[in-house]
Motif scaffolding. Structure first.
Motif, PDB file in Angstrom:
ATOM      1  N   LEU A  32       0.678  -1.231  -0.183  1.00 23.57           N
ATOM      2  CA  LEU A  32      -0.258  -0.045  -0.079  1.00 23.57           C
ATOM      3  C   LEU A  32       0.982   1.262   0.051  1.00 23.57           C
ATOM      4  O   LEU A  32       0.671   2.241  -0.482  1.00 23.57           O
ATOM      5  N   GLN A  89       2.300   1.619  -3.574  1.00 21.71           N
ATOM      6  CA  GLN A  89       1.163   2.131  -4.300  1.00 21.71           C
ATOM      7  C   GLN A  89       1.001   3.604  -4.182  1.00 21.71           C
ATOM      8  O   GLN A  89       0.941   4.180  -5.187  1.00 21.71           O
ATOM      9  N   GLU A  90       1.096   4.157  -3.006  1.00 18.28           N
ATOM     10  CA  GLU A  90       0.786   5.596  -2.737  1.00 18.28           C
ATOM     11  C   GLU A  90       1.957   6.141  -3.463  1.00 18.28           C
ATOM     12  O   GLU A  90       1.972   7.325  -3.865  1.00 18.28           O
ATOM     13  N   GLN A 118       1.782   6.812  -6.989  1.00 18.81           N
ATOM     14  CA  GLN A 118       0.509   7.687  -7.303  1.00 18.81           C
ATOM     15  C   GLN A 118       1.155   9.009  -7.127  1.00 18.81           C
ATOM     16  O   GLN A 118       0.622   9.856  -7.728  1.00 18.81           O
ATOM     17  N   ALA A 164      -0.291   7.709   4.004  1.00 18.68           N
ATOM     18  CA  ALA A 164      -0.369   6.171   3.983  1.00 18.68           C
ATOM     19  C   ALA A 164      -0.753   5.744   5.372  1.00 18.68           C
ATOM     20  O   ALA A 164      -1.578   4.828   5.324  1.00 18.68           O
ATOM     21  N   HIS A 179      -9.553   0.980   3.171  1.00 19.91           N
ATOM     22  CA  HIS A 179      -8.386   1.485   2.056  1.00 19.91           C
ATOM     23  C   HIS A 179      -9.097   2.139   0.849  1.00 19.91           C
ATOM     24  O   HIS A 179      -8.742   3.114   0.276  1.00 19.91           O
ATOM     25  N   ILE A 180     -10.250   1.174   0.349  1.00 21.41           N
ATOM     26  CA  ILE A 180     -10.973   1.439  -0.685  1.00 21.41           C
ATOM     27  C   ILE A 180     -11.791   2.914  -0.703  1.00 21.41           C
ATOM     28  O   ILE A 180     -11.959   3.787  -1.304  1.00 21.41           O
ATOM     29  N   ALA A 240      -9.721   5.923  -0.208  1.00 18.93           N
ATOM     30  CA  ALA A 240      -9.456   6.307  -1.609  1.00 18.93           C
ATOM     31  C   ALA A 240     -10.521   6.982  -2.455  1.00 18.93           C
ATOM     32  O   ALA A 240     -10.214   8.124  -3.133  1.00 18.93           O
ATOM     33  N   VAL A 295      -9.676   4.568  -8.675  1.00 15.29           N
ATOM     34  CA  VAL A 295      -9.664   3.847  -7.610  1.00 15.29           C
ATOM     35  C   VAL A 295      -9.215   2.465  -7.650  1.00 15.29           C
ATOM     36  O   VAL A 295      -8.535   1.653  -7.268  1.00 15.29           O
ATOM     37  N   THR A 312      -5.828   1.945  -9.153  1.00 13.93           N
ATOM     38  CA  THR A 312      -4.451   2.187  -8.090  1.00 13.93           C
ATOM     39  C   THR A 312      -4.697   1.603  -6.823  1.00 13.93           C
ATOM     40  O   THR A 312      -4.122   0.420  -6.648  1.00 13.93           O
ATOM     41  N   THR A 313      -5.313   2.161  -5.850  1.00 11.16           N
ATOM     42  CA  THR A 313      -5.579   1.475  -4.491  1.00 11.16           C
ATOM     43  C   THR A 313      -6.041   0.127  -4.594  1.00 11.16           C
ATOM     44  O   THR A 313      -5.685  -0.878  -3.998  1.00 11.16           O
ATOM     45  N   VAL A 326      -5.072  -3.356  -2.960  1.00  9.50           N
ATOM     46  CA  VAL A 326      -5.976  -4.045  -2.180  1.00  9.50           C
ATOM     47  C   VAL A 326      -6.109  -5.455  -2.875  1.00  9.50           C
ATOM     48  O   VAL A 326      -6.093  -6.427  -1.923  1.00  9.50           O
TER      49      VAL A 326
END
Length: 771
Positions: free
Chosen positions: A296, A299-300, A303, A316, A691-692, A695, A706, A709-710, A714
């Motif tokens: 995670l 991923q951030e 982005q 995060a 998390h979703i 986002a 979303v 990416t997130t 996930v």
């Protein structure tokens, strides 16, 4: 280094449950509880007897390995122990009956008794009467309940099958073999000795009993630990490479995971100190969860490539911390489980999650910030971002769950103790084989323990015997085998001292009259043997090799959790059914007979399942409300929006409903261990939703962005969790295996809902584009 493997399955169960305590008493309270049981089957009776005797004699010589060997010896070989046992029984017999025997043998009465015995030997058609008159012409055993003695002999001491081809040896180790490695080494030495005797014969030899179980379960735990951790690591690394194609992040993620696991094992050693057969799967679960936090963060970083480590951590950390804390709290709720093994697993996972959170949040931003390639997000429409398809999917999910429940019903709850047994166990299979070969095909024998103050045991045993007699007449039981005449009766012993002293004085006269009546020397064997034991002094010590397998006291059974002055009697009850599988309705009727005032309990796995099932369901009811409340509080603090709180509840309800429907379709039911999947899925499932939804808040409810990416992170997180849980499916314990299956299925359903349906549900609830 402080962590040790706990191979005792009973140690993973609540000690306060009477059925668990009964099983511990059965194993630890009596001599023979730590015996190795060697089952041997040859082609015929003669070969079986010869091999068994040769093997027993060889093992008896290995005093460095073996303390005692029991097997079906010829009658003459058991004369000494038999005389001691009879002396003990007579010493505790009814004083009134012994006075009748004395009155019958005084003066010329002995001659009359001997003439009566001679007539039985010469003219009776009853073989039992002839045999008894031959070795007990004085009728000393008339004071005993011979029907009870016959039942006892046919049940508790049966070490050979009816056809004689199957025999059992009971071998007591010379020293304790509680450590599974010591048990395994001792067992290998025993197998080597046995191979020397059986190598040139056509014979089947198998092993069961405490040393065999210890060695097998310990080796299984070791194998499960190494294979599950290794397999989980490999699959997680492979999944990361497929999704991100980056070697350097993969390497430092592996390093951080290893650091987290070392710290977790360190804290686990300090706090828990042991890994049991039910808690061994914690490592794979922790690996599957904490690797998500690094992904995670990566991923951030992809982005937001412009952010430094501090800013990346600030971005995060809230979502990761919220998910980790919720997950940890849910696993900590297992501390209130009725199964100590599951409680240990919950504690270890919670420690691992918190440690992993700290390691990943501290180190991962420094390693990921400014070093990741910016992710290019596609805006092309995809099936999972189509609202029409999402609506159809929601309808199919709801109707599928409702339809399955209408047709198949809810998954049943299995109350048997099968969930506590190994998935594959040679020792368990051998134990079942022994039961089948030594038992009767139409009945199942279960042990019954009678507990209470040692001074009251005789009265309790006699009272229970009356109740069980009535149960036999009513058809509840086939028969019962109560060792009443072996239970100490202090009052009777005091009253019978006069008879014993009289018989010792009269022994020479009685022997002379037996000889003059024309009996052989063998007819004096019983009188001489019994009197010889009494002359030696301690009758109980002389009969200890048998008595201690049926009677236990708090002074002697140090490991059986017995209070000083407490005693236990081991009896046996036969119910309709087959060996190892008693009729459950009859078993329930037996349990109603064994009321608390009797002090008696069935000491078998057959009754353990029902007792633990009730406890586990009560625990689940206690756990769910605090868990749900805590999750709701966490969600409110995280989102501060009622819509997202409702969506999270719908997510969990949909996932658990889909899991239950899938189990119904597969014909699977809940059991003692798999029921723990419910709180576990509440904890892990809500993590993905957090998390979703966060986002979606940040992107203004941009579903495509979303999901690309997130959602990608996930998905990786969910699949690593599935990998972690799936490793439990291959564990050596049936309950842990079923828990792994339930968690895998539930996680997959929650993952599908959170990635595909949840974003659309948020839009349908009226969440505005610019939040």
């Amino acid at each position: 280094m402080r962590l040790r493997l706990e191979t005792d399955i009973l140690a993973t169960l609540p000690a306060e449950v009477p059925e668990v305590r009964a099983l511990k008493l059965l194993r630890d309270g009596f001599a023979g509880g730590s015996d190795l049981i060697i089952a041997l089957e040859a082609e015929d009776e003669a070969t079986s007897e010869e091999l068994t005797t040769s093997l027993a004699e060889r093992l008896q010589k290995r005093t460095d390995l073996v303390k005692e060997v029991r097997w079906a010896q010829p009658m003459e070989a058991q004369a000494e122990s038999g005389a001691a046992l009879l002396a003990w029984c007579v010493q505790n017999a009814d004083p009134v009956k012994l006075k009748e025997v004395q009155a019958r043998l005084e003066g010329d009465g002995a001659k009359a008794q001997l003439q009566k015995a001679l007539k039985s030997v010469g003219g009776s058609l009853d073989a039992e009467k002839v045999q008894r008159a031959s070795y007990d012409p004085l009728g000393l055993l008339d004071s005993l309940d011979t029907s009870a003695a016959g039942a006892l002999e046919g049940s508790l001491f049966g070490l050979v099958s009816e056809d004689g081809a199957f025999r059992v040896l009971m071998v007591t180790p010379a020293t304790g073999v509680g450590n599974y490695k010591a048990a395994g080494a001792w067992l290998e030495q025993m197998k080597g000795e046995i191979a020397q005797v059986t190598k040139d014969e056509t014979v089947t030899v198998r092993y069961t009993g405490e040393p065999a179980f210890q060695a097998e379960i310990g080796a299984g735990i070791e194998k499960d630990m190494s294979s599950t951790i290794g397999m989980t690591e490999v699959f997680i690394a492979l999944l990361f490479w497929i999704m991100f194609r980056r070697l350097k992040p993969l390497m430092w993620i592996q390093g951080l995971v290893m650091l987290s696991m070392v710290l977790t094992l360190g804290f686990g050693g300090l706090i828990v100190g042991k890994l049991s057969i039910m808690s061994l799967g914690f490592a794979a679960i922790v690996l599957g969860i904490i690797v998500d936090y690094a992904v995670l963060i990566i991923q951030e970083a992809r982005q937001h490539p412009q952010l430094d480590a501090k800013a990346l951590r600030k971005l995060a950390a809230p979502g990761i911390a919220a998910g980790a804390c919720t997950t940890a709290v849910v696993f900590l709720s297992l501390l209130f489980s009725g199964l100590p093994g599951l409680a240990e697993m919950g504690l270890l996972v919670a420690i691992g999650v918190i440690v992993g959170l700290g390691v990943m949040v501290f180190f991962a931003p420094k390693l990921a910030a400014g070093k990741q390639m910016e992710q290019m997000v596609t805006t092309r429409p995809a099936w999972h971002s189509n609202r029409g398809i999402a609506m159809a999917g929601t309808l199919i999910l709801v109707l599928g769950i409702a339809g399955t429940f209408a047709v198949k019903g809810m998954p049943s709850f299995l109350t048997s103790a099968e969930a506590l047994r190994p998935t594959k166990s040679e020792a368990m299979d051998t134990f079942q084989w022994v039961q089948e070969r030594l038992g009767r095909n139409t009945e199942a024998s279960v042990p019954v323990l009678i507990t209470g103050p040692a001074a009251d045991l005789r009265a309790k045993t006699e009272a229970l015997s009356v109740k069980l007699d009535a149960a036999v007449k009513a058809g509840t039981l086939v028969r019962h085998m109560m060792p009443t005449m072996l239970v100490s009766d202090p009052q009777a012993q005091a009253a019978n001292k006069a008879f014993i002293e009289w018989l010792l004085r009269e022994q020479p006269r009685l022997e002379k009259e037996i000889d003059e009546a024309g009996f052989t020397e063998a007819a004096m064997g019983l009188l001489r043997g019994v009197c010889g034991v009494w002359k030696a002094g301690d009758t109980e010590a002389a009969a200890a090799s048998i008595l201690h397998r049926i009677l236990a006291t708090g002074e002697r059974a140090e490991n059986a959790d017995m209070a000083k002055g407490e005693g236990v009697v081991l009896a046996s009850v036969s119910l309709p059914g087959t060996p190892g599988l008693p009729d459950r309705a009859k078993l329930a009727e037996l349990q109603k007979i064994l009321t608390p005032d009797t002090g008696a309990w069935v000491a078998g796995w057959e009754t353990l399942g029902g007792a633990l099932s009730s406890l586990v369901r009560q625990d689940l009811n206690k756990q769910l409300m605090p868990i749900v409340g805590l999750i709701a509080l966490t969600l409110f603090i995280t989102f501060r929006r009622w819509r997202d709180l409702v969506l999270s509840v719908l997510l969990l309800a949909g996932g658990l409903g889909a899991l239950a429907a899938t189990m119904s379709l597969l014909g699977q039911g809940w059991n003692l261990a798999s029921l723990a999947a419910i709180p576990l899925l509440l904890g892990t499932g809500i993590d993905y939703g957090i998390h979703i939804l966060l986002a979606l808040q940040r992107t203004g409810n941009d579903i495509r962005t979303v999901q690309a990416t997130t959602g990608r992170a996930v998905f990786f997180s969910g699949m690593t969790t599935v990998i972690g849980f799936s490793s439990l499916f291959f564990a050596g314990n049936r309950g842990i295996s079923s828990l792994g299956l339930a968690c895998c299925l539930g996680t997959l359903w929650i993952l599908m809902i959170v990635l595909w349906l949840l974003p659309h549900w948020r839009a349908w609830l009226g969440a505005k584009k610019a939040e």
